[in-house]
Design an enzyme around this catalytic site. Structure first.
Site, short mmCIF file in Angstrom:
data_model
loop_
_atom_site.label_atom_id
_atom_site.label_comp_id
_atom_site.label_asym_id
_atom_site.label_seq_id
_atom_site.Cartn_x
_atom_site.Cartn_y
_atom_site.Cartn_z
N VAL A 196 -13.54 -3.75 1.81
CA VAL A 196 -12.77 -2.70 2.01
C VAL A 196 -12.17 -2.54 3.29
CG1 VAL A 196 -13.37 0.03 2.03
CG2 VAL A 196 -14.83 -1.29 0.47
N GLY A 197 -11.12 -2.31 3.27
CA GLY A 197 -9.96 -2.11 4.41
C GLY A 197 -10.04 -0.85 5.13
N ASP A 198 -8.97 -0.68 5.54
CA ASP A 198 -8.88 0.74 6.51
C ASP A 198 -8.54 1.97 5.57
OD1 ASP A 198 -6.13 -0.67 5.85
OD2 ASP A 198 -5.04 0.92 6.63
N THR A 247 0.79 -1.13 0.03
CA THR A 247 0.10 0.19 0.08
C THR A 247 0.69 1.37 0.05
OG1 THR A 247 -1.90 -1.01 1.03
CG2 THR A 247 -1.38 1.40 1.61
N THR A 280 -0.60 1.86 6.94
CA THR A 280 -0.33 0.61 6.37
C THR A 280 -0.19 -0.75 7.10
OG1 THR A 280 1.00 -0.68 4.62
CG2 THR A 280 2.12 1.06 5.93
N GLY A 281 -0.61 -1.78 6.56
CA GLY A 281 -0.73 -3.14 7.16
C GLY A 281 -2.09 -3.82 7.22
N1 LIG Z 1 -1.07 -3.35 2.66
C1 LIG Z 1 -1.79 -2.61 3.11
O1 LIG Z 1 -1.39 -1.70 3.86
C2 LIG Z 1 -3.24 -3.40 3.19
C3 LIG Z 1 -4.19 -2.13 3.23
N2 LIG Z 1 -4.05 -1.68 4.79
C4 LIG Z 1 -5.60 -2.86 3.65
O2 LIG Z 1 -5.86 -3.58 4.48
O3 LIG Z 1 -6.28 -2.88 2.62
#
Ligand SMILES: NC(=O)C[C@H](N)C(=O)O
Length: 314
Positions: A208-210, A180, A229-230
């Protein structure tokens, strides 16, 4: 203009040197922008166009074989825009900005976000597959798209099953899903923060994530901004970006703010994440508890302020 950017927190990075070069190029693009908002969009656009990152081209593929993009942006006057679940949209960052500037809303999703992008001449129908994602997807054997229960069984292998078991990221970085991207910028008066992603590899279609959630993937006040990110499923439980900015509000410097936010995140979730932070003076900080997170910065008071090389590989 001061800018810090990241290319995602996760496992050891493939080809860190060329990847760092793209991050440096992205920060250089942001540094010459007219406003902090322009700066974060210009920075993130470069990263969205690079197949080395999980945003725009090269984004993670969802369980139905579709790449969907998400982004969120906020400025220090608390203007917010986010867009999520967009197939065929390379520059999710631009759609988030459109939502902020052109609509009375804070988030628009799915095909309607794609229609909004199209109405304002943001390119849609873009092929977001990279050579790498094509090869990786060829090794997958997902159940039929209309068999959602079987798809859930299939993807649980990767997501750990139980919500709190989601902390296990083992093997997932091979899927290049941790890459990300995000940026924070300031001209010494206003601040902007932006995060953009393809989400997580073989997540359920429509997940959908964060990243487009205010306070989780991005947050910004007059004190400064943050981009996270994460594992999104864990980041939202602690609203990681908001937590980092809260520490700035309480008088911590950006490095302390980033470290404290990651410590708290780890204590609460046991999971992996990273965050970059910049205050309104252009001082930058970053922290992560995963194996790696590459950043680039042109920041007040850092070694690279004078020469502008902006590189910091961690
Ligand atoms: N690699 C990422 O940071 C993924 C992002 N935070 C998500 O969960 O969509």
């Amino acid at each position: 203009m001061y800018v810090i950017a990241h290319g995602g927190a996760g496992g050891p990075v493939d080809e860190p040197v060329p990847r760092q070069a793209v991050l440096d190029e992205a920060v250089d693009a942001g540094r010459t922008a007219a406003t902090p908002l322009d700066a974060v969009v210009e920075t993130v656009r470069v990263l969205e166009s690079s197949p080395r990152f999980n945003a725009g081209v090269g984004g993670s593929v969802q369980s139905d074989g579709v790449v969907r993009t998400d982004a969120g942006v906020m400025t220090s006057d608390r203007s917010v825009g986010a867009a999520s679940s967009m197939p065929g949209v390379e520059h999710a960052s631009e759609v988030a900005r459109l939502v902020m500037e052109e609509t009375p809303h804070v988030c628009v999703a799915g095909v309607h976000a794609v229609d909004l992008a199209d109405a304002y001449d943001v390119p849609v129908g873009v092929d977001l597959w990279s050579e790498r994602t094509r090869e990786q997807w060829a090794d997958e054997d997902p159940p039929a798209n209309d068999d959602v229960r079987s798809q859930l069984e299939w993807l649980r292998e990767d997501f750990g099953g139980a919500p709190e078991g989601d902390s296990s990221n083992e093997g997932r970085d091979a899927h290049h899903e941790s890459d990300t991207v995000g940026a924070v910028a300031t001209d010494g008066e206003t601040v902007a923060a932006l995060t953009s992603t393809g989400g997580r590899w073989r997540a359920l279609a429509g997940r959908v994530g964060d990243v487009p959630q205010v306070g989780s993937g991005f947050f910004c006040t007059h004190a400064g901004g943050a981009s996270s990110t994460g594992s999104g499923e864990d980041i939202v439980r602690v609203t990681l970006a908001r937590r980092a900015v809260d520490h700035l509000e309480l008088g911590r410097d950006p490095q302390e703010a980033a470290e404290l936010a990651i410590e708290e995140f780890e204590d609460i979730t046991g999971s992996d994440a990273g965050v970059v932070v910049m205050d309104a003076e252009g001082r930058a900080g970053s922290a992560f508890n995963s194996d790696a997170m590459q950043t680039a910065r042109y920041a007040h008071g850092s070694d690279d302020e004078d020469d502008g090389s902006g590189a910091s590989e961690e």
